[in-house]
Design an enzyme around this catalytic site. Structure first.
Site, PDB file in Angstrom:
ATOM      1  N   HIS A  88       0.847  -1.186   0.000  1.00  0.00           N
ATOM      2  CA  HIS A  88       0.000   0.000   0.000  1.00  0.00           C
ATOM      3  C   HIS A  88       0.886   1.241   0.000  1.00  0.00           C
ATOM      4  O   HIS A  88       1.768   1.389   0.852  1.00  0.00           O
ATOM      5  CB  HIS A  88      -0.910   0.015   1.229  1.00  0.00           C
ATOM      6  CG  HIS A  88      -2.096  -0.888   1.098  1.00  0.00           C
ATOM      7  ND1 HIS A  88      -3.227  -0.749   1.866  1.00  0.00           N
ATOM      8  CD2 HIS A  88      -2.340  -1.929   0.263  1.00  0.00           C
ATOM      9  CE1 HIS A  88      -4.110  -1.685   1.530  1.00  0.00           C
ATOM     10  NE2 HIS A  88      -3.589  -2.407   0.564  1.00  0.00           N
ATOM     11  N   TYR A 108      -9.309   5.744   6.906  1.00  0.00           N
ATOM     12  CA  TYR A 108      -9.480   6.207   8.285  1.00  0.00           C
ATOM     13  C   TYR A 108     -10.524   7.324   8.275  1.00  0.00           C
ATOM     14  O   TYR A 108     -10.284   8.388   7.704  1.00  0.00           O
ATOM     15  CB  TYR A 108      -8.167   6.738   8.845  1.00  0.00           C
ATOM     16  CG  TYR A 108      -7.139   5.674   9.151  1.00  0.00           C
ATOM     17  CD1 TYR A 108      -6.897   5.278  10.472  1.00  0.00           C
ATOM     18  CD2 TYR A 108      -6.395   5.066   8.142  1.00  0.00           C
ATOM     19  CE1 TYR A 108      -5.957   4.305  10.760  1.00  0.00           C
ATOM     20  CE2 TYR A 108      -5.442   4.099   8.425  1.00  0.00           C
ATOM     21  CZ  TYR A 108      -5.235   3.724   9.730  1.00  0.00           C
ATOM     22  OH  TYR A 108      -4.295   2.760  10.026  1.00  0.00           O
ATOM     23  N   PRO A 141      -4.341   0.715  18.509  1.00  0.00           N
ATOM     24  CA  PRO A 141      -4.083   0.198  17.159  1.00  0.00           C
ATOM     25  C   PRO A 141      -4.224   1.224  16.043  1.00  0.00           C
ATOM     26  O   PRO A 141      -3.932   0.891  14.887  1.00  0.00           O
ATOM     27  CB  PRO A 141      -5.125  -0.919  17.014  1.00  0.00           C
ATOM     28  CG  PRO A 141      -6.226  -0.538  17.944  1.00  0.00           C
ATOM     29  CD  PRO A 141      -5.567   0.137  19.095  1.00  0.00           C
ATOM     30  N   LYS A 156       1.120   0.205  14.969  1.00  0.00           N
ATOM     31  CA  LYS A 156       2.503   0.182  15.426  1.00  0.00           C
ATOM     32  C   LYS A 156       2.889  -1.030  16.269  1.00  0.00           C
ATOM     33  O   LYS A 156       4.076  -1.305  16.458  1.00  0.00           O
ATOM     34  CB  LYS A 156       2.793   1.452  16.259  1.00  0.00           C
ATOM     35  CG  LYS A 156       2.825   2.715  15.438  1.00  0.00           C
ATOM     36  CD  LYS A 156       4.127   2.837  14.673  1.00  0.00           C
ATOM     37  CE  LYS A 156       4.015   3.793  13.527  1.00  0.00           C
ATOM     38  NZ  LYS A 156       3.764   3.154  12.240  1.00  0.00           N
ATOM     39  N   TYR A 158       3.722   6.831   9.874  1.00  0.00           N
ATOM     40  CA  TYR A 158       2.955   5.639   9.506  1.00  0.00           C
ATOM     41  C   TYR A 158       3.832   4.577   8.865  1.00  0.00           C
ATOM     42  O   TYR A 158       3.684   3.380   9.140  1.00  0.00           O
ATOM     43  CB  TYR A 158       1.811   6.025   8.560  1.00  0.00           C
ATOM     44  CG  TYR A 158       0.707   4.992   8.491  1.00  0.00           C
ATOM     45  CD1 TYR A 158      -0.434   5.131   9.267  1.00  0.00           C
ATOM     46  CD2 TYR A 158       0.810   3.885   7.658  1.00  0.00           C
ATOM     47  CE1 TYR A 158      -1.452   4.197   9.221  1.00  0.00           C
ATOM     48  CE2 TYR A 158      -0.199   2.939   7.609  1.00  0.00           C
ATOM     49  CZ  TYR A 158      -1.333   3.083   8.395  1.00  0.00           C
ATOM     50  OH  TYR A 158      -2.323   2.148   8.360  1.00  0.00           O
TER      51      TYR A 158
END
Length: 391
Positions: free
Chosen positions: A72, A201, A293, A297, A385
């Site tokens: 991704h 998100y 979550p 990580k 990220y």
């Protein structure tokens, strides 16, 4: 039983550490409380940072990941019925993440360990880590109904938050930092292809939602719910209706529905245990730290810990210097606290707090607007990220 490194726990951290040590020519024994089937099927994380992917490849555990994992190059943020894509490679010099479930990582590492590595004992219950402050630590364990002792030069506790390894650190030396959030995640697995090709998100006034996936045919989705929610109290149709509301946009995007095969609620907390080392005992992964979550990580932090230990022990073997082993806790905690910060930021950015005021709600939207309009803010999110350096 005697070995150089006793590893307590055969999750991804313990298994990867055993593999890294094997590649370096250092022997180890892995003790796992559960049976093999449980380890290979417990649902956990599914997002691998660029550094984790690189380490698995270098350790010879990347073949199936490269074949079946889904790279991704970004995520999508949704707020105020709008969509904004964060382009990872463009912001980080080419870094990305890979969707590949923790269960699959464990299967790959177990197969390698059983074929090439040292002993991996399933259903071996660690009872205590003893003499951690000496140069001969021991792990007392029970296997096949018989108590035994594993004598080691080093012990690495990869046995999670509820394991025994952390208990060997004297209470007088321990500092604990933690935060519990007043909400959790209702998570589902569904037999339906993901409705988007990257993670979504969504910040919505009714609560956060996340669209993720486990494979091209299996979706993983989450809803923010009050702390203490019973997953079984939600009917399947109610879950799909709520997800659709929270993902809704002005451009007519649509969430595909399918049979829900699993549902559960994950509590949200931040936790750090300092130090991560006592004598010849080293803590790794959830034994030392937990993150909510939202930032993906947890697994990646555990990988960073065991990479740090394996490098430090290899350095000691090659040079005679224990400097890197002595610095283990400090080195890991620098990365841990950056990940804790990032996970906290992502959580408070996207989850409306119970009882939040209109002022606080507008601040959340302002933070999201800043990411969508500022390359600097967007880069900070992308760098966090895709992962902080292991060294």
């Amino acid at each position: 039983m005697r070995t150089t490194v006793g590893i307590v726990g055969a999750g991804p951290a313990g298994l990867l550490l055993a593999r890294l040590l094997h590649v370096a020519g250092i022997d180890s024994v892995v003790l796992e409380n559960r049976d093999r089937a449980y380890v290979e099927h417990r649902q956990r994380a599914g997002i691998l940072e660029q550094g984790t992917v690189d380490v698995l490849r270098a350790a010879g555990a990347g073949e199936r990941m490269d074949r079946e994992g889904m790279r991704h190059d970004g995520i999508e943020l949704r707020f105020a019925r709008r969509r904004h894509r964060v382009d990872f490679p463009a912001l980080t010099g080419g870094r990305s993440v890979t969707v590949y479930a923790q269960t699959e990582v464990c299967k790959d590492l177990i197969a390698l360990q059983l074929a090439q590595g040292g002993p991996l004992l399933f259903e071996a219950e660690a009872l205590a880590v003893e003499d951690a402050g000496t140069d001969r630590p021991r792990v007392r364990f029970r296997h096949q109904g018989v108590e035994d002792v594993l004598e080691c030069e080093y012990v690495v506790g990869c046995d999670g938050f509820w394991g025994v390894a952390r208990n060997a650190v004297p209470a007088g030396l321990t500092r604990v930092h933690e935060r519990t959030y007043p909400f959790g995640w209702l998570g589902i697995l569904a037999d339906v292809p993901p409705s988007h090709d990257e993670l979504v998100y969504a910040r919505h006034e009714r609560g956060f939602a996340l669209l993720s996936m486990r494979s091209p045919s299996v979706s993983r989705l989450y809803l923010q719910v009050p702390q203490g929610t019973d997953a079984q109290a939600w009917r399947d149709e109610e879950i799909w209706d709520e997800l659709s509301r929270r993902f809704e946009t002005d451009d007519g995007w649509r969430l595909e529905r399918g049979p829900i095969t699993q549902k559960s609620v994950t509590p949200m907390r931040s936790y750090v245990h300092e130090p991560m080392r006592h004598g010849r005992l080293f803590l790794a992964g959830d034994a030392a730290h937990i993150v909510p979550p939202t930032g993906a990580k947890g697994l990646n932090l555990a990988v960073g810990d065991v990479v740090t230990f394996a490098r430090a022990l290899t350095h000691q073997r090659e040079t005679g210097s224990s400097a890197l082993l002595d610095a283990y806790s400090e080195t890991c905690l620098r990365r841990v606290w950056q990940a804790e910060r990032f996970s906290y930021d992502m959580t408070t950015l996207l989850h409306p707090a119970p009882g939040a005021t209109p002022f606080e709600e507008r601040l959340q939207l302002a933070r999201l607007e800043r990411i969508a309009s500022s390359r600097a803010a967007e880069t900070d999110l992308a760098e966090g990220y895709t992962g902080f350096p292991f060294d």
